[in-house]
Write an enzyme that holds these catalytic residues in place. Structure first.
Site, PDB file in Angstrom:
ATOM      1  N   SER A 257       0.842  -1.200   0.000  1.00 21.69           N
ATOM      2  CA  SER A 257       0.000   0.000   0.000  1.00 21.69           C
ATOM      3  C   SER A 257       0.868   1.236   0.000  1.00 21.69           C
ATOM      4  O   SER A 257       1.992   1.226   0.496  1.00 21.69           O
ATOM      5  CB  SER A 257      -0.869   0.012   1.247  1.00 21.69           C
ATOM      6  OG  SER A 257      -0.024   0.188   2.364  1.00 21.69           O
ATOM      7  N   LYS A 258       0.299   2.287  -0.549  1.00 21.39           N
ATOM      8  CA  LYS A 258       1.099   3.493  -0.713  1.00 21.39           C
ATOM      9  C   LYS A 258       1.453   4.137   0.620  1.00 21.39           C
ATOM     10  O   LYS A 258       2.362   4.945   0.680  1.00 21.39           O
ATOM     11  CB  LYS A 258       0.378   4.476  -1.624  1.00 21.39           C
ATOM     12  CG  LYS A 258      -0.971   4.911  -1.152  1.00 21.39           C
ATOM     13  CD  LYS A 258      -1.618   5.789  -2.196  1.00 21.39           C
ATOM     14  CE  LYS A 258      -3.022   6.162  -1.740  1.00 21.39           C
ATOM     15  NZ  LYS A 258      -3.834   6.724  -2.786  1.00 21.39           N
TER      16      LYS A 258
END
Ligand code: GLU
Length: 483
Positions: A257-258
């Site tokens: 995930s970012k």
């Protein structure tokens, strides 16, 4: 392993709804390598049926970053091919005609339930701890009657009729057989009330019409696959082979995930990772060379590739490993080539020309140019913590302000300074932040300094991916600050 029967045709089918994702590159690499090994074709299809989220700018960015990575496709929206168009928004009529055929064959049905009814049904089912799928109210409608209602303009979606009782079995080369009981499969919407297809319908039809032999995609699509297999059956088509690749993970084991890892391919490119190191790194995710060597070329991967050597356990996206690999590749580049890459990546003339007007006023000596402009060329900056915190705010308030503004910046499709500034000013108004405070904190996060050229213009030149990454670094530093 030779795939003897049919000429191999594989594809990646990204949705242009955000910056190009490392997951797309990973799936793309495996598809590419398999196609090349088998003497087959590798196809790029753009799945842009979600009109509210798809943007042509994102499509262009996907194409550019995959080209940078060196994964050249044989057919695609930019180069055409025998099964064009390769962009789903240009294929609407095709999907509609198959939806009609499914309705005619009683493999699908019209559903007139309103969004309100569906929401209520879902919440009731959830409160009874049941699966939230459609309850089948419209399944019993007389097809003739339903068609009349639809033809007279009543809004309706088209749903797939899942045969029940029943079971669908998925055999996947890199994992064990998976069985799906049809009672747990939702009567999937195929065509929305506006006549546009959902992902499921468009994806199956295109894979069939484009003669895809192997669907090699991420694990997150496994739960969709039984619906796809049922659709193939309903349409009387032979399905391709499905192979689901393990999900990439953050170092803490969660899905990539970012928030924990930069996921935009642009970040890796702009930070100065070499495409050959990136390919090698992606190749190492979950797959190993027969001799377990970690450094190998694309050609070597093509020669040695097999699905049997992919482990279904989600590989960790380890940035340190990627940096180590990149260093190895840099060391083996001939001087002339290294020079060329540094010039191209760090000091391209275009960028220098944009920087010039911003720093001219600040120079007394030419030799000062790096003092005022270093942050344009650096990957990371490390500002002093107190500089990031506005006077009347705490470290955690500064972190919250940065992380909200980061979301605003991330959602921007255009990265021009005027658009950046507009968005940030609107954001300040909405949230009641002072523009001066936000701009100073952003300035420090992005440049490492308190006095710099205008911050939005600087962001434009620093680039979206690096800007976002520097804000993440500042947020992390602020969260670690002593209370
Ligand atoms: N459009 C889907 C995506 O964005 C494609 C999934 C598939 O390969 O079937 O990943």
């Amino acid at each position: 392993m030779a795939e003897l029967q049919k000429k191999v045709r594989v594809r990646i089918a990204p949705s242009p709804t955000g910056d190009p994702h490392v997951g797309t590159a990973y799936v793309g690499l495996i598809n590419y390598v398999f196609a090349r090994q088998q003497g087959g074709k590798f196809i790029l299809r753009i799945e842009d049926t979600d009109q509210s989220r798809s943007r042509p700018e994102y499509e262009a960015a996907i194409i550019e970053s995959l080209r940078w990575l060196g994964l050249n496709w044989d057919e695609g929206p930019d180069i055409g091919g025998p099964y064009k168009p390769y962009r789903q928004s240009e294929r609407k009529e095709i999907y509609q005609s198959y939806a009609e055929a499914l309705l005619k064959d009683d493999r699908a049905y019209y559903c007139f339930c309103t969004p309100e009814r569906l929401a209520q049904m879902r919440s009731e089912k959830l409160s009874r701890k049941e699966l939230a799928g459609y309850d089948g109210l419209c399944l019993g409608l007389d097809p003739e009657e339903a068609k009349k209602r639809r033809d007279s303009g009543e809004p309706a979606v088209t749903r797939l009729k899942i045969p029940r009782p029943g079971e669908t079995v998925l055999s996947d080369r890199i994992r064990k057989e998976i069985r799906f009981d049809h009672k747990n499969i939702d009567d999937q919407v195929l065509l929305k009330s506006d006549g546009l297809p959902t992902y499921h319908l468009a994806n199956v039809i295109d894979d069939h019409l484009m003669k895809i032999t192997h669907v090699i995609r991420a694990e997150e699509w496994i739960t969709s696959t039984p619906k796809h297999l049922i659709l193939y059956q309903a349409l009387g088509w032979e399905p391709p082979e499905f192979i689901h690749l393990p999900l990439l993970r953050n170092p803490d084991g969660s899905k990539i995930s970012k928030r924990k890892n930069p996921v935009s391919l642009n970040y890796y490119r702009e930070m100065g990772f070499l495409p050959e190191a990136m390919r090698n790194f992606l190749g190492l995710l979950g797959w190993t060379m027969p001799d377990e060597r970690e450094i190998f070329s694309l050609e070597e991967m093509i020669t040695n590739f097999s699905f049997e050597r992919i482990s279904p356990a989600g590989p960790v996206f380890d940035l340190e490993k990627l940096k180590w690999l990149n260093g190895n590749y840099i060391r083996t580049l001939p001087d002339q080539e290294l020079l060329r890459r540094i010039q191209e990546q760090v000091f391209p003339e275009e960028r220098l020309k944009k920087i010039l007007p911003l720093i001219r006023e600040r120079l007394e000596l030419l030799s000062q140019c790096l003092d005022v402009a270093d942050f344009f060329f650096l990957g990371e900056v490390h500002p002093d913590l107190p500089d990031l915190i506005p006077k009347k705010k705490s470290a955690s308030e500064a972190a919250a302000m940065l992380s909200q503004s980061q979301e605003v910046l991330e959602s921007l499709v255009s990265w021009e300074s005027a658009d950046i500034e507009d968005a940030l000013r609107r954001f300040c108004q909405e949230k009641g932040y002072q523009i001066k405070e936000l701009f100073m904190t952003l300035r420090v996060a992005i440049t490492g300094k308190r006095a710099t050229p205008p911050v939005c213009e600087s962001m434009e030149i620093v680039g979206k991916a690096i800007t976002i990454a520097r804000i993440s670094l500042a947020i992390t530093a602020l969260k670690r600050a002593p209370k």
